[in-house]
Design a protein around this motif. Structure first.
Motif, PDB file in Angstrom:
ATOM      1  N   ARG A  54       0.853  -1.191   0.000  1.00  0.00           N
ATOM      2  CA  ARG A  54       0.000   0.000   0.000  1.00  0.00           C
ATOM      3  C   ARG A  54       0.884   1.233   0.000  1.00  0.00           C
ATOM      4  NH1 ARG A  54      -2.608  -0.218   6.114  1.00  0.00           N
ATOM      5  NH2 ARG A  54      -0.682   0.134   7.279  1.00  0.00           N
ATOM      6  N   VAL A  55       0.440   2.234  -0.725  1.00  0.00           N
ATOM      7  CA  VAL A  55       1.186   3.477  -0.832  1.00  0.00           C
ATOM      8  C   VAL A  55       0.190   4.638  -0.791  1.00  0.00           C
ATOM      9  CG1 VAL A  55       1.141   3.438  -3.363  1.00  0.00           C
ATOM     10  CG2 VAL A  55       2.915   4.729  -2.168  1.00  0.00           C
ATOM     11  N   SER A 126      15.962  -1.071  11.260  1.00  0.00           N
ATOM     12  CA  SER A 126      16.014  -0.415   9.956  1.00  0.00           C
ATOM     13  C   SER A 126      17.399  -0.559   9.341  1.00  0.00           C
ATOM     14  CB  SER A 126      15.646   1.066  10.078  1.00  0.00           C
ATOM     15  OG  SER A 126      16.588   1.746  10.910  1.00  0.00           O
ATOM     16  N   VAL A 127      17.444  -0.399   8.011  1.00  0.00           N
ATOM     17  CA  VAL A 127      18.694  -0.463   7.268  1.00  0.00           C
ATOM     18  C   VAL A 127      18.694   0.642   6.216  1.00  0.00           C
ATOM     19  CG1 VAL A 127      19.060  -2.939   7.560  1.00  0.00           C
ATOM     20  CG2 VAL A 127      17.705  -2.121   5.634  1.00  0.00           C
ATOM     21  N   SER A 128      19.858   0.937   5.709  1.00  0.00           N
ATOM     22  CA  SER A 128      19.985   1.890   4.611  1.00  0.00           C
ATOM     23  C   SER A 128      19.393   1.287   3.351  1.00  0.00           C
ATOM     24  CB  SER A 128      21.462   2.232   4.375  1.00  0.00           C
ATOM     25  OG  SER A 128      21.675   2.750   3.074  1.00  0.00           O
ATOM     26  N   ALA A 129      18.520   2.020   2.663  1.00  0.00           N
ATOM     27  CA  ALA A 129      17.923   1.526   1.426  1.00  0.00           C
ATOM     28  C   ALA A 129      18.990   1.299   0.365  1.00  0.00           C
ATOM     29  CB  ALA A 129      16.875   2.520   0.923  1.00  0.00           C
ATOM     30  N   VAL A 206      13.203   0.788  -3.211  1.00  0.00           N
ATOM     31  CA  VAL A 206      13.453   1.371  -1.894  1.00  0.00           C
ATOM     32  C   VAL A 206      14.217   2.683  -1.982  1.00  0.00           C
ATOM     33  CG1 VAL A 206      13.357  -0.765  -0.571  1.00  0.00           C
ATOM     34  CG2 VAL A 206      15.500  -0.089  -1.666  1.00  0.00           C
ATOM     35  N   ASN A 207      13.993   3.502  -0.968  1.00  0.00           N
ATOM     36  CA  ASN A 207      14.629   4.815  -0.913  1.00  0.00           C
ATOM     37  C   ASN A 207      14.782   5.233   0.547  1.00  0.00           C
ATOM     38  OD1 ASN A 207      15.606   7.281  -2.168  1.00  0.00           O
ATOM     39  ND2 ASN A 207      13.737   8.229  -1.420  1.00  0.00           N
ATOM     40  N   GLY A 208      15.853   5.974   0.827  1.00  0.00           N
ATOM     41  CA  GLY A 208      16.049   6.499   2.183  1.00  0.00           C
ATOM     42  C   GLY A 208      16.411   5.414   3.170  1.00  0.00           C
ATOM     43  N   SER A 209      15.533   5.180   4.126  1.00  0.00           N
ATOM     44  CA  SER A 209      15.729   4.160   5.154  1.00  0.00           C
ATOM     45  C   SER A 209      14.580   3.163   5.082  1.00  0.00           C
ATOM     46  CB  SER A 209      15.776   4.798   6.541  1.00  0.00           C
ATOM     47  OG  SER A 209      15.913   3.828   7.553  1.00  0.00           O
ATOM     48  N   VAL A 210      14.892   1.885   5.297  1.00  0.00           N
ATOM     49  CA  VAL A 210      13.876   0.834   5.213  1.00  0.00           C
ATOM     50  C   VAL A 210      13.693   0.210   6.592  1.00  0.00           C
ATOM     51  CG1 VAL A 210      13.187  -1.314   4.097  1.00  0.00           C
ATOM     52  CG2 VAL A 210      14.591   0.339   2.844  1.00  0.00           C
ATOM     53  N   THR A 222       9.016  -1.160   5.097  1.00  0.00           N
ATOM     54  CA  THR A 222       8.401   0.160   4.987  1.00  0.00           C
ATOM     55  C   THR A 222       9.445   1.185   4.597  1.00  0.00           C
ATOM     56  OG1 THR A 222       6.818  -0.441   6.726  1.00  0.00           O
ATOM     57  CG2 THR A 222       7.024   1.892   6.191  1.00  0.00           C
ATOM     58  N   TRP A 223       9.137   2.000   3.573  1.00  0.00           N
ATOM     59  CA  TRP A 223       9.991   3.120   3.188  1.00  0.00           C
ATOM     60  C   TRP A 223       9.113   4.204   2.585  1.00  0.00           C
ATOM     61  CZ3 TRP A 223       9.515  -1.372   0.461  1.00  0.00           C
ATOM     62  CH2 TRP A 223       9.148  -1.270  -0.884  1.00  0.00           C
TER      63      TRP A 223
END
Length: 367
Positions: A54-55, A126-129, A206-210, A222-223
């Motif tokens: 979902r977005v 969380s991890v770096s995207a 993915v972008n930013g942080s996941v 989630t990102w």
């Protein structure tokens, strides 16, 4: 429901959700896209009972509501529009897609039959995207594609202290990538087997942080404004500790690109199994192959060699795949005698700590 939205934003959101949840062709409801318009914007969601996505997009909502429409026709229509804005309006049993000078209409599906999209498991860390995408580009591609062996079509995602470790194998090779992990709490743990096809698509989006969370049956990623969940399998079997990796007698260092390019050239002359022999010398590796039908080839590559002279054979495409993620760097080959695995690593590890394990093959028959 009645709303106005930027065409490109809605088209991108619809396409992203469909790629994450392709839907069940045999069930129109599970192939539908659930649109929910509220004062906060419009949410696009999909659920095929195994995966959900979902977005949320910003939109000018004139009238709130929730509808279910065929996903692919909506996405394809939006992609084809050149007008900067589009208006979605429910007209009886159809959703009208209005743009300047044009109108399209899709049938409404029975929204009451749709399972909806439940809340995801709480985030465990969380991890770096960027690092996750880099790791997945190699690991997800190593999983098997044969659905007859479903346990080999997944990626094991496991938090191990300050790291997140991703593992996949198709029985002939294995990739293990380790990236930094930020736990959400001291007791937060993630360990699940996830479909590689889903994670390959996640890696592209993915972008930013996941953020990653898991419960007994699902894993969530989630990102930005996207939330994806998937059913999980028991992936505890998937571990490199079950492989014999302690009998290394030959260590080789060389340029990954040079080795890969030489393998590609020699592979043009392989037999039907596509196998090349790697003969270990004092200061070089010699790649050789011969076949009665295709001919023969050999090429030498400079290398730094230490230890014994074990000379394995590999399937060329697997060897090329093993070298690809190390492009532009020097690699270390830890070669074991007999038919035991070879481990490929970078001489100078990058941000993603990657190990690629490849199994040898019987050498090609000589002419």
């Amino acid at each position: 429901m009645d709303l106005t939205i930027t065409t490109a934003e809605l088209a991108t959101a619809a396409a992203d959700v469909i790629r994450l949840v392709p839907g069940k062709l045999v069930d129109p409801v599970l192939s539908g896209l659930l649109l929910t318009a509220t004062a906060q914007g419009v949410e696009l969601a999909a659920n095929d009972r195994e995966r959900t996505a979902r977005v949320t997009c910003d939109a000018l909502v004139h009238s709130e509501g929730q509808i279910l429409v065929p996903a692919k026709p909506l996405a394809e229509t939006l992609k084809a529009l050149e007008q900067p804005q589009v208006r979605l309006v429910v007209e009886g049993t159809r959703l009208a897609i209005r743009a300047e000078g044009a109108r399209f209409a899709l049938p409404l599906l029975d929204v009451e039959l749709h399972p909806g999209v439940p809340s995801p498991p709480a985030a465990g860390g969380s991890v770096s995207a960027r690092l996750l995408a880099s790791a997945l580009s190699t690991v997800a591609a190593t999983a098997a594609r044969d659905e007859a062996l479903p346990i080999f079509t997944g990626v094991r995602v496991r938090s191990e202290g300050p790291n997140l470790v991703l593992r996949a194998t198709d029985r002939y090779r294995m990739a293990i990538a380790t990236i930094p992990w930020q736990p959400g709490s001291a007791s937060a743990e993630v360990d699940a087997l996830i479909p590689a096809t889903l994670l390959a698509e996640v890696g592209k989006q993915v972008n930013g942080s996941v953020s990653i969370g898991v419960d007994a049956n699902r894993l969530a990623l989630t990102w930005d404004d996207m939330v994806v969940t998937t059913a999980v399998l028991d992936g505890s079997y998937l571990t490199e500790t079950k492989l014999a990796l302690a009998d290394v007698d030959t260590h080789v260092e060389l340029d990954a690109d040079t080795f890969s390019n030489a393998t590609r050239r020699v592979a043009l002359f392989t037999d039907t199994r596509g196998v090349v022999s790697v003969e270990v010398g004092d200061t070089h590796l010699r790649l050789r192959t011969a076949d009665r039908q295709t001919g023969e080839a050999e090429e030498s590559v400079k290398a730094t060699i230490d230890g014994g002279r074990t000379s394995p054979s590999y399937q060329a495409r697997y060897l090329i795949d093993a070298l690809r993620p190390f492009a532009g760097r020097r690699v270390h080959l830890a070669i074991q005698p007999g038919m035991r695995a070879t481990v490929v690593t970078a001489v100078e590890p990058g941000e993603v700590d990657l190990r690629y394990i490849i199994m040898p093959m019987l050498p090609p028959k000589t002419t």
